[in-house]
Design an enzyme around this catalytic site. Structure first.
Site, PDB file in Angstrom:
ATOM      1  N   LYS A 182      -3.734   6.644  -1.016  1.00 39.71           N
ATOM      2  CA  LYS A 182      -3.573   7.926  -1.745  1.00 39.71           C
ATOM      3  C   LYS A 182      -4.770   8.198  -2.659  1.00 39.71           C
ATOM      4  O   LYS A 182      -5.215   9.343  -2.757  1.00 39.71           O
ATOM      5  CB  LYS A 182      -2.237   8.005  -2.486  1.00 39.71           C
ATOM      6  N   ARG A 234       6.237   8.795 -11.054  1.00 43.64           N
ATOM      7  CA  ARG A 234       6.665   7.580 -10.358  1.00 43.64           C
ATOM      8  C   ARG A 234       8.140   7.287 -10.535  1.00 43.64           C
ATOM      9  O   ARG A 234       8.650   6.336  -9.938  1.00 43.64           O
ATOM     10  CB  ARG A 234       5.876   6.391 -10.914  1.00 43.64           C
ATOM     11  N   ARG A 255      -9.593  -4.841  -0.475  1.00 43.76           N
ATOM     12  CA  ARG A 255     -10.184  -3.738  -1.253  1.00 43.76           C
ATOM     13  C   ARG A 255     -11.209  -4.307  -2.238  1.00 43.76           C
ATOM     14  O   ARG A 255     -10.995  -5.348  -2.856  1.00 43.76           O
ATOM     15  CB  ARG A 255      -9.088  -3.007  -2.036  1.00 43.76           C
ATOM     16  N   ARG A 288      -9.528  -5.687  -7.842  1.00 44.60           N
ATOM     17  CA  ARG A 288      -8.661  -5.256  -8.938  1.00 44.60           C
ATOM     18  C   ARG A 288      -7.777  -6.434  -9.318  1.00 44.60           C
ATOM     19  O   ARG A 288      -7.307  -7.142  -8.445  1.00 44.60           O
ATOM     20  CB  ARG A 288      -7.807  -4.074  -8.475  1.00 44.60           C
ATOM     21  N   ARG A 344       4.672  -4.575  -7.035  1.00 48.66           N
ATOM     22  CA  ARG A 344       4.309  -3.140  -7.034  1.00 48.66           C
ATOM     23  C   ARG A 344       4.983  -2.432  -5.867  1.00 48.66           C
ATOM     24  O   ARG A 344       5.476  -1.307  -6.001  1.00 48.66           O
ATOM     25  CB  ARG A 344       2.781  -2.978  -6.963  1.00 48.66           C
TER      26      ARG A 344
HETATM   27  P1  AP5 Z   1      -6.596   3.141  -1.957  1.00 51.99           P
HETATM   28  O1  AP5 Z   1      -6.991   4.537  -1.666  1.00 51.99           O
HETATM   29  O2  AP5 Z   1      -7.251   2.435  -3.071  1.00 51.99           O
HETATM   30  O3  AP5 Z   1      -4.989   3.026  -2.049  1.00 51.99           O
HETATM   31  P2  AP5 Z   1      -3.955   3.552  -3.138  1.00 51.99           P
HETATM   32  O4  AP5 Z   1      -2.813   4.126  -2.411  1.00 51.99           O
HETATM   33  O5  AP5 Z   1      -4.642   4.399  -4.134  1.00 51.99           O
HETATM   34  O6  AP5 Z   1      -3.512   2.149  -3.744  1.00 51.99           O
HETATM   35  P3  AP5 Z   1      -3.388   1.695  -5.275  1.00 51.99           P
HETATM   36  O7  AP5 Z   1      -3.375   0.191  -5.257  1.00 51.99           O
HETATM   37  O8  AP5 Z   1      -4.392   2.354  -6.137  1.00 51.99           O
HETATM   38  O9  AP5 Z   1      -1.965   2.225  -5.607  1.00 51.99           O
HETATM   39  P4  AP5 Z   1      -1.060   1.861  -6.808  1.00 51.99           P
HETATM   40  O10 AP5 Z   1      -0.031   2.888  -6.797  1.00 51.99           O
HETATM   41  O11 AP5 Z   1      -0.568   0.467  -6.769  1.00 51.99           O
HETATM   42  O12 AP5 Z   1      -2.076   1.844  -8.036  1.00 51.99           O
HETATM   43  P5  AP5 Z   1      -2.329   2.811  -9.253  1.00 51.99           P
HETATM   44  O13 AP5 Z   1      -3.752   2.691  -9.610  1.00 51.99           O
HETATM   45  O14 AP5 Z   1      -1.771   4.147  -9.000  1.00 51.99           O
HETATM   46  O15 AP5 Z   1      -6.816   2.303  -0.597  1.00 51.99           O
HETATM   47  C1  AP5 Z   1      -6.517   0.912  -0.551  1.00 51.99           C
HETATM   48  C2  AP5 Z   1      -7.573   0.190   0.296  1.00 51.99           C
HETATM   49  O16 AP5 Z   1      -7.438   0.592   1.665  1.00 51.99           O
HETATM   50  C3  AP5 Z   1      -9.030   0.496  -0.076  1.00 51.99           C
HETATM   51  O17 AP5 Z   1      -9.785  -0.653   0.157  1.00 51.99           O
HETATM   52  C4  AP5 Z   1      -9.430   1.613   0.904  1.00 51.99           C
HETATM   53  O18 AP5 Z   1     -10.809   1.614   1.181  1.00 51.99           O
HETATM   54  C5  AP5 Z   1      -8.612   1.255   2.136  1.00 51.99           C
HETATM   55  N1  AP5 Z   1      -8.148   2.412   2.907  1.00 51.99           N
HETATM   56  C6  AP5 Z   1      -7.741   3.622   2.450  1.00 51.99           C
HETATM   57  N2  AP5 Z   1      -7.317   4.402   3.458  1.00 51.99           N
HETATM   58  C7  AP5 Z   1      -7.460   3.675   4.597  1.00 51.99           C
HETATM   59  C8  AP5 Z   1      -7.221   3.938   5.970  1.00 51.99           C
HETATM   60  N3  AP5 Z   1      -6.720   5.107   6.380  1.00 51.99           N
HETATM   61  N4  AP5 Z   1      -7.483   2.962   6.861  1.00 51.99           N
HETATM   62  C9  AP5 Z   1      -7.972   1.768   6.466  1.00 51.99           C
HETATM   63  N5  AP5 Z   1      -8.240   1.455   5.167  1.00 51.99           N
HETATM   64  C10 AP5 Z   1      -7.994   2.402   4.249  1.00 51.99           C
HETATM   65  O19 AP5 Z   1      -1.462   2.134 -10.395  1.00 51.99           O
HETATM   66  C11 AP5 Z   1      -1.810   0.875 -10.895  1.00 51.99           C
HETATM   67  C12 AP5 Z   1      -0.967   0.525 -12.097  1.00 51.99           C
HETATM   68  O20 AP5 Z   1      -1.186   1.478 -13.145  1.00 51.99           O
HETATM   69  C13 AP5 Z   1       0.552   0.524 -11.898  1.00 51.99           C
HETATM   70  O21 AP5 Z   1       1.016  -0.701 -11.341  1.00 51.99           O
HETATM   71  C14 AP5 Z   1       1.036   0.745 -13.329  1.00 51.99           C
HETATM   72  O22 AP5 Z   1       0.914  -0.433 -14.078  1.00 51.99           O
HETATM   73  C15 AP5 Z   1       0.016   1.752 -13.858  1.00 51.99           C
HETATM   74  N6  AP5 Z   1       0.415   3.157 -13.600  1.00 51.99           N
HETATM   75  C16 AP5 Z   1      -0.257   4.042 -12.815  1.00 51.99           C
HETATM   76  N7  AP5 Z   1       0.400   5.225 -12.786  1.00 51.99           N
HETATM   77  C17 AP5 Z   1       1.503   5.070 -13.548  1.00 51.99           C
HETATM   78  C18 AP5 Z   1       2.606   5.911 -13.874  1.00 51.99           C
HETATM   79  N8  AP5 Z   1       2.694   7.145 -13.394  1.00 51.99           N
HETATM   80  N9  AP5 Z   1       3.573   5.422 -14.671  1.00 51.99           N
HETATM   81  C19 AP5 Z   1       3.505   4.175 -15.171  1.00 51.99           C
HETATM   82  N10 AP5 Z   1       2.514   3.304 -14.872  1.00 51.99           N
HETATM   83  C20 AP5 Z   1       1.517   3.747 -14.071  1.00 51.99           C
HETATM   84 MG    MG Z   2      -5.175   4.191  -6.135  1.00 55.85          MG
END
Ligand code: AP5
Ligand code: MG
Ligand code: ZN
Length: 220
Positions: free
Chosen positions: A16, A89, A130, A162, A173
């Site tokens: 995403k 979320r 990643r 990360r 997660r």
């Molecule tokens: P990537 O695009 O990085 O995936 P993503 O879906 O963004 O994964 P995240 O790990 O960022 O999601 P998340 O929800 O756990 O983390 P967030 O930062 O939001 O792609 C992943 C990998 O695959 C990359 O290497 C990419 O190159 C590759 N890839 C992409 N597309 C591909 C494809 N089609 N084919 C092959 N490879 C591909 O949240 C982190 C933390 O922040 C949470 O745990 C929480 O502690 C906090 N947080 C964030 N938002 C909130 C909220 N709203 N409320 C409370 N806490 C929050």
């Molecule tokens: Mg992300």
């Protein structure tokens, strides 16, 4: 003209963030990625960063109030559209978002949720490989590798993992995502505003499919 709002859903590793970034580049809409914003606060050692660090490290959700105020600040920027990545979320955050839309955006007929669907197995595999750069670029060792190993193509920075991309934390997660997301996806489905995309395709193909869908809805 109503503001365009796209809300990305998908488990950790679904891509995403990758797709939100491509869409933001193409449209000029502002991306609000709560995870990226929190990580930037942590890196800058701000008060907010210090408050939220332990939650990100453990893969737990940051308290809703802190998250909503960060979103509010970003939603006040000038833009013709906003792309949400990682917010809302849970039920409370959905309510906060709808309240913020009323308060700040006033009217928008152009809100869509976009679900990037991938299996947990694929998500785990992607997160394990990643790599990030401090400049914000995201790589994958196999699917989106840097030109020279371990180094960012654009800024030459050293790539790193990360600290929540450890198997145990990833499992937690994924669990939180599955527990909370059904309710949110259901909400947008009932509104007739849920677009589902097969996330197990090449990055470019997914982006093209998203653009097609948005075109057919006259959003771009
Ligand atoms: P990537 O695009 O990085 O995936 P993503 O879906 O963004 O994964 P995240 O790990 O960022 O999601 P998340 O929800 O756990 O983390 P967030 O930062 O939001 O792609 C992943 C990998 O695959 C990359 O290497 C990419 O190159 C590759 N890839 C992409 N597309 C591909 C494809 N089609 N084919 C092959 N490879 C591909 O949240 C982190 C933390 O922040 C949470 O745990 C929480 O502690 C906090 N947080 C964030 N938002 C909130 C909220 N709203 N409320 C409370 N806490 C929050
Ligand atoms: Mg992300
Ligand atoms: Zn870089």
């Amino acid at each position: 003209m109503p503001k365009k709002i796209i809300i990305f859903f998908g488990p950790p590793g679904s891509g995403k963030g990758t797709q939100a970034e491509l869409l933001a580049k193409k449209t000029g809409w502002k991306k609000i990625s709560t995870g990226d914003l929190f990580r930037a606060e942590i890196a800058a050692k701000t008060v907010l960063g210090q408050q939220v660090e332990k939650y990100l490290k453990a893969g737990k959700l940051v308290p809703d109030k802190l998250t909503a105020s960060l979103v509010e600040k970003n939603l006040r920027q000038k833009a013709s559209g906003f792309i949400f990545d990682g917010f809302p979320r849970n039920r409370r955050q959905l309510k906060d978002l709808l309240d913020l839309f009323k308060k700040i955006i006033k009217t928008s007929e152009a809100i869509y949720a976009l679900e990037v669907a991938v299996s947990d197995g694929e998500a785990r595999e992607r997160l394990g490989q990643r790599r990030l750069c401090a400049c914000g670029l995201v790589y994958h060792l196999v699917y989106n590798p840097p030109i020279s190993a371990g180094v960012c193509d654009i800024c030459g920075g050293k790539l790193f993992m990360r600290n929540d991309d450890q198997p145990k934390v990833i499992a937690g997660r994924l669990k939180i995502y599955h527990r909370q997301s059904a309710l949110l996806l259901d909400y947008w489905r009932k509104q007739g505003r849920l677009i589902k995309i097969d996330g197990e395709q090449a990055i470019k193909k997914i982006h093209e499919e998203i653009m097609e869908k948005l075109k057919s809805l006259k959003l771009v």
